[in-house]
Design an enzyme around this catalytic site. Sequence first.
Site, short mmCIF file in Angstrom:
data_model
loop_
_atom_site.label_atom_id
_atom_site.label_comp_id
_atom_site.label_asym_id
_atom_site.label_seq_id
_atom_site.Cartn_x
_atom_site.Cartn_y
_atom_site.Cartn_z
N ALA A 109 54.65 -54.82 116.88
CA ALA A 109 55.27 -53.84 117.75
C ALA A 109 54.97 -54.33 119.28
CB ALA A 109 54.89 -52.62 117.46
N GLU A 155 54.93 -55.78 108.58
CA GLU A 155 55.58 -54.55 108.19
C GLU A 155 57.10 -55.04 107.79
OE1 GLU A 155 53.72 -52.10 111.03
OE2 GLU A 155 52.78 -51.01 109.41
N1 CAA Z 1 53.02 -56.88 122.19
C1 CAA Z 1 53.33 -57.52 123.28
N2 CAA Z 1 53.07 -58.78 123.96
C2 CAA Z 1 52.50 -59.45 122.79
C3 CAA Z 1 52.07 -59.27 121.63
C4 CAA Z 1 52.26 -57.68 121.10
N3 CAA Z 1 52.27 -57.24 119.82
N4 CAA Z 1 51.59 -59.85 121.12
C5 CAA Z 1 51.56 -61.22 121.94
N5 CAA Z 1 52.07 -60.64 122.98
C6 CAA Z 1 52.22 -61.32 124.33
C7 CAA Z 1 51.27 -61.61 125.09
O1 CAA Z 1 50.75 -60.48 125.72
C8 CAA Z 1 51.40 -62.75 125.88
O2 CAA Z 1 52.16 -62.56 127.05
P1 CAA Z 1 51.57 -62.94 128.64
O3 CAA Z 1 51.62 -64.50 128.53
O4 CAA Z 1 52.74 -62.25 129.30
O5 CAA Z 1 50.27 -62.38 128.68
C9 CAA Z 1 52.15 -63.90 124.97
O6 CAA Z 1 52.76 -62.87 124.19
C10 CAA Z 1 51.38 -64.74 124.17
O7 CAA Z 1 50.25 -64.13 123.57
P2 CAA Z 1 48.76 -64.69 123.73
O8 CAA Z 1 48.53 -65.19 124.89
O9 CAA Z 1 47.82 -63.60 123.14
O10 CAA Z 1 49.08 -65.81 122.49
P3 CAA Z 1 47.71 -66.26 121.53
O11 CAA Z 1 48.16 -67.73 120.85
O12 CAA Z 1 46.58 -66.63 122.38
O13 CAA Z 1 47.50 -65.33 120.52
C11 CAA Z 1 47.97 -63.69 118.96
C12 CAA Z 1 48.20 -64.99 119.59
C13 CAA Z 1 46.70 -63.69 117.96
C14 CAA Z 1 48.98 -63.23 118.10
C15 CAA Z 1 47.76 -62.41 119.96
O14 CAA Z 1 48.95 -62.63 120.78
C16 CAA Z 1 47.60 -60.94 119.50
O15 CAA Z 1 46.69 -60.57 118.89
N6 CAA Z 1 48.76 -60.26 119.75
C17 CAA Z 1 48.72 -58.92 119.25
C18 CAA Z 1 48.88 -58.80 117.81
C19 CAA Z 1 48.78 -57.22 117.20
O16 CAA Z 1 47.83 -56.57 117.76
N7 CAA Z 1 49.71 -56.78 116.63
C20 CAA Z 1 49.98 -55.50 116.34
C21 CAA Z 1 50.56 -54.45 117.31
S1 CAA Z 1 50.69 -52.97 117.01
C22 CAA Z 1 51.90 -52.65 115.99
O17 CAA Z 1 52.46 -53.61 115.23
C23 CAA Z 1 52.04 -51.32 115.16
C24 CAA Z 1 52.80 -50.94 113.94
O18 CAA Z 1 52.58 -50.74 113.06
C25 CAA Z 1 54.50 -51.15 113.88
#
Ligand code: CAA
Length: 301
Positions: A109, A155
Amino acid sequence: MAARTLARFVYSKVQSNVAVRPHLANNIKLFSSAANPAAATGNYEYIKVEKAGAQKNVAVITLNRPKALNALCNGLMIEVSEALDNIEKDATIGAIVLTGSEKAFAAGADIKEMQNVDYAQCVRSNFLTQWDRLARTRKPVIAAVNGYALGGGCEIAMMCDIIYAGEKAKFGQPEILIGTIPGAGGTQRLPRFVGKSKAMEIVLTGNQITAAEAEKMGLVSKVFPPEQLVSEAVKLGEKIASNSPIAVALAKESVNTAYETTLAEGLHFEKRTFHGTFATKDRKEGMTAFIEKRPPKFTNE
Ligand code: CAA
């Protein structure tokens, strides 16, 4: 302002107004399905929809928000729902493939969209409930997962009927790392698919698992080199689409019933549904074709 941009502008205004005018929460869904012009044109901002396969009978929905690793913002999920509505009405489509990019199926999300949302807003808008549209799809859906399938990404893959993965795919429920818990089925579907101990470990640590581990756990049915993944998923979709659509829909419903009921009730449901196929022309045609040693010609009747 282009029509689609205007629609999204109005939508974002509706969202921000919900905080001060709670009655608007009920209008979000109405607005999204009735007024978004993407539904009519098939021109989407966050997804691509194509017909694939030799007979163009497989719809491929590609999540296409690369800058955010396909984070599942509201607009993207609305478009997925609209695409599914359109595909379900299209009798030429027998199966659906849901995929992303080689780097990310979906990174969950949209955390930026959620950061400042409060509890009352979640309740008023019934936040994430609209995502269930994917799980309610009657046509079979194959998730083709390359790269990250995290949080909501994992999910929505689990809402699909079959998961194929690329060798570099990573699955996980990292919500615990950002102070929350899975909210779109992670705590419910994952234990049903991989068992309690593994699901607990994934949900309580936020650790990612590889495609090979996911296959071993039964979360994924097959793993392919990344560049072959989507074509293999389309091939699977074509194979499914070559069967009677009525029988496919009933078989899908019957398997899904296994997750919702007792064994005795499930077996009864299956038996009656099996009996029900004897009211279809496709059942008669399938058995007749077998006996006449020719391919069946199913008509969805
Ligand atoms: N939401 C919003 N933006 C996101 C995102 C997310 N879930 N995941 C990645 N992005 C964005 C980052 O903010 C970044 O944007 P900016 O360049 O503007 O900063 C861009 O995508 C690239 O991401 P990274 O620089 O972090 O890329 P990376 O290769 O270093 O890492 C990753 C990749 C491990 C997937 C990392 O992005 C990450 O950990 N993302 C979040 C994963 C997460 O926590 N997901 C769960 C969300 S909560 C949820 O899903 C609730 C539910 O049950 C529905």
